[in-house]
Design an enzyme around this catalytic site. Structure first.
Site, PDB file in Angstrom:
ATOM      1  N   HIS A  60       0.952  -1.164   0.169  1.00 18.29           N
ATOM      2  CA  HIS A  60       0.060   0.307  -0.018  1.00 18.29           C
ATOM      3  C   HIS A  60       0.931   1.225   0.038  1.00 18.29           C
ATOM      4  CE1 HIS A  60      -2.864  -3.142   1.740  1.00 18.29           C
ATOM      5  NE2 HIS A  60      -3.640  -2.367   0.557  1.00 18.29           N
ATOM      6  N   HIS A 107       6.609   6.792   5.513  1.00 15.73           N
ATOM      7  CA  HIS A 107       5.891   6.286   4.104  1.00 15.73           C
ATOM      8  C   HIS A 107       5.613   7.142   3.317  1.00 15.73           C
ATOM      9  CE1 HIS A 107       2.610   6.138   6.838  1.00 15.73           C
ATOM     10  NE2 HIS A 107       1.983   6.523   5.811  1.00 15.73           N
ATOM     11  N   HIS A 127       2.722   8.923   0.301  1.00 17.31           N
ATOM     12  CA  HIS A 127       1.348   8.873  -0.586  1.00 17.31           C
ATOM     13  C   HIS A 127       1.593   9.458  -1.543  1.00 17.31           C
ATOM     14  CE1 HIS A 127      -0.835   7.116   3.049  1.00 17.31           C
ATOM     15  NE2 HIS A 127      -0.298   7.617   3.529  1.00 17.31           N
ATOM     16  N   GLU A 148      -2.518  13.211   0.499  1.00 11.05           N
ATOM     17  CA  GLU A 148      -3.990  12.885   0.962  1.00 11.05           C
ATOM     18  C   GLU A 148      -4.396  14.214   1.519  1.00 11.05           C
ATOM     19  OE1 GLU A 148      -2.962   9.239   3.818  1.00 11.05           O
ATOM     20  OE2 GLU A 148      -4.208   8.503   2.151  1.00 11.05           O
ATOM     21  N   HIS A 183       4.443  10.887   5.269  1.00 10.22           N
ATOM     22  CA  HIS A 183       4.023  10.561   6.587  1.00 10.22           C
ATOM     23  C   HIS A 183       5.029  10.281   7.695  1.00 10.22           C
ATOM     24  CE1 HIS A 183      -0.463  10.372   5.525  1.00 10.22           C
ATOM     25  NE2 HIS A 183       0.132  11.687   5.405  1.00 10.22           N
ATOM     26  N   THR A 194      -4.734   6.941   8.021  1.00  8.72           N
ATOM     27  CA  THR A 194      -5.437   6.975   6.471  1.00  8.72           C
ATOM     28  C   THR A 194      -5.613   5.671   6.109  1.00  8.72           C
ATOM     29  OG1 THR A 194      -3.539   7.711   5.415  1.00  8.72           O
ATOM     30  CG2 THR A 194      -4.755   9.599   6.457  1.00  8.72           C
ATOM     31  N   THR A 195      -5.162   4.752   6.845  1.00  4.29           N
ATOM     32  CA  THR A 195      -5.521   3.306   6.354  1.00  4.29           C
ATOM     33  C   THR A 195      -6.151   2.478   7.330  1.00  4.29           C
ATOM     34  OG1 THR A 195      -3.277   2.723   7.462  1.00  4.29           O
ATOM     35  CG2 THR A 195      -3.068   3.263   4.975  1.00  4.29           C
TER      36      THR A 195
HETATM   37 ZN   LIG Z   1       0.155   7.675   5.556  1.00  2.25          ZN
END
Ligand SMILES: [Zn+2]
Ligand SMILES: *[C@@H]1O[C@H](CO)[C@@H](O)[C@H](O)[C@H]1NC(C)=O
Ligand SMILES: *[C@@H]1O[C@H](CO)[C@@H](O)[C@H](O)[C@H]1NC(C)=O
Length: 309
Positions: A88, A117, A119, A123, A136, A219-220
């Site tokens: 992800h 990690h 995105h 986001e 993040h 957010t996951t």
């Molecule tokens: Zn994140």
């Protein structure tokens, strides 16, 4: 395959296992290439009232002032840390013994850096504008033993969201990370180690005095509502080519992870605080006024004395 020391090998294998365990429940991002529908992630993700990400508007935020952030060991090298394809995102796992910590900045405690990690496309949006990339930096409150425990508590986790803006010049520290991508992008759970002396500070913006602060969630899945969010207003430069490299990361079904951002969530009238200067500046004024008291007394004494003369 280059040879590893036995201990290094063990740590890498363990990190791989941990990553695999975290992947047990299957979930997907919306297929934005084919205009796919928003998948339902269930539980708190659907029912929660303090979910992330949200759109951040300066004009609808409350003005705030906090003491400055105290960053500890943000300048230590991350060379040799584990870099994993989670299916992800791609994530750098920070060993506990690096003791990279943050406090201040209105955070309710001291937080230790756990992992970072990316995105691709951002986001969070600011004033409705989406950015090409968001990192993040995930920290847990040091009063909890690990992230799985910390996510059970309000403000157990502090995440820094740092946005990137497109420009002409490549961002070298990101290139150092992207160099590791080819060896992990094809298979979920595969790991490598970072080969360059990048630091945590390389992924903070130049100006850390201006930011948005709000209470939100991961957010996951499972979207735990345990996060005190800091989204900095200042952004890091990157080229569009650098961002595009993330799109070659594959998911567990073998398809490319074209994008990995969650849609904007309802704010439910949450307080969003916008901080644009540090509280410290006011302290120096206080010192000035305490200094002015003896001066006032001295002036009065001089006046009295001149009268007596
Ligand atoms: Zn994140
Ligand atoms: C995307 O799908 C939605 C509904 O599923 C539709 O209303 C919209 O027109 C579609 N957009 C495009 C560009 O196909
Ligand atoms: C996290 O810490 C708790 C409490 O110490 C412990 O019971 C649990 O096994 C730990 N979980 C992981 C994944 O290490």
């Amino acid at each position: 395959m280059r040879p590893f020391l036995a201990a290094d090998k063990l740590i890498i294998i363990l990190a791989g296992i941990c990553a695999t365990v975290a992947l047990q429940t299957h979930w997907e991002y919306p297929d934005r290439v084919n205009n796919g529908t928003e998948p339902s992630w269930g539980g708190k993700c659907d029912a929660g009232k303090r979910q992330s990400p949200i759109d951040l508007y300066t004009t609808s935020s409350f003005k705030g002032e906090f003491h400055k952030f105290e960053f500890k060991n943000y300048d230590v090298s991350l060379r040799g840390t584990t870099f994993v394809n989670t299916g992800h995102s791609v994530q750098v796992i920070i060993p506990e013994d690096k003791q990279i910590e943050v406090s201040g900045g209105g955070l309710p405690g001291t937080y230790i850096f756990e992992q970072m990690h990316w995105h691709w496309w951002s986001e969070h949006t600011i004033d409705g504008l989406r950015y090409p990339l968001e990192i993040h930096l995930v920290h847990r409150n040091t009063k909890y033993a690990n992230v799985s425990e910390a996510v059970q508590y309000k403000n157990g986790v502090a995440v820094f969201g740092v946005l990137f803006h497109i420009t002409d010049d490549i961002y070298e520290p990101l290139t150092d990370v992207l160099n590791g991508l080819p060896s992990i992008e094809d298979k979920v759970g595969s790991t490598t180690t970072l080969a360059n002396d990048i630091t945590t500070a390389d992924f903070l913006p130049a100006d850390t005095k201006k930011y948005f602060r709000y209470e939100g969630s991961l957010t996951t899945p499972d979207c735990d509502e345990a996060v005190v969010w800091t989204v900095f207003e200042d952004t890091i430069p990157v080229t569009i080519e650098q961002v595009e490299e993330f799109k070659y990361v594959r998911k567990d079904d073998g398809a490319f992870l074209e994008s990995n951002y969650r849609s904007i969530q309802a704010s439910y009238n949450r307080a969003i605080i916008y901080v644009d200067r540090e509280l410290e500046e006011r302290n120096s004024q206080v010192q000035l006024s305490t200094c002015s008291i003896p001066i006032t007394i001295l002036a009065v004494l001089l006046v009295l004395r001149s009268r007596l003369d």
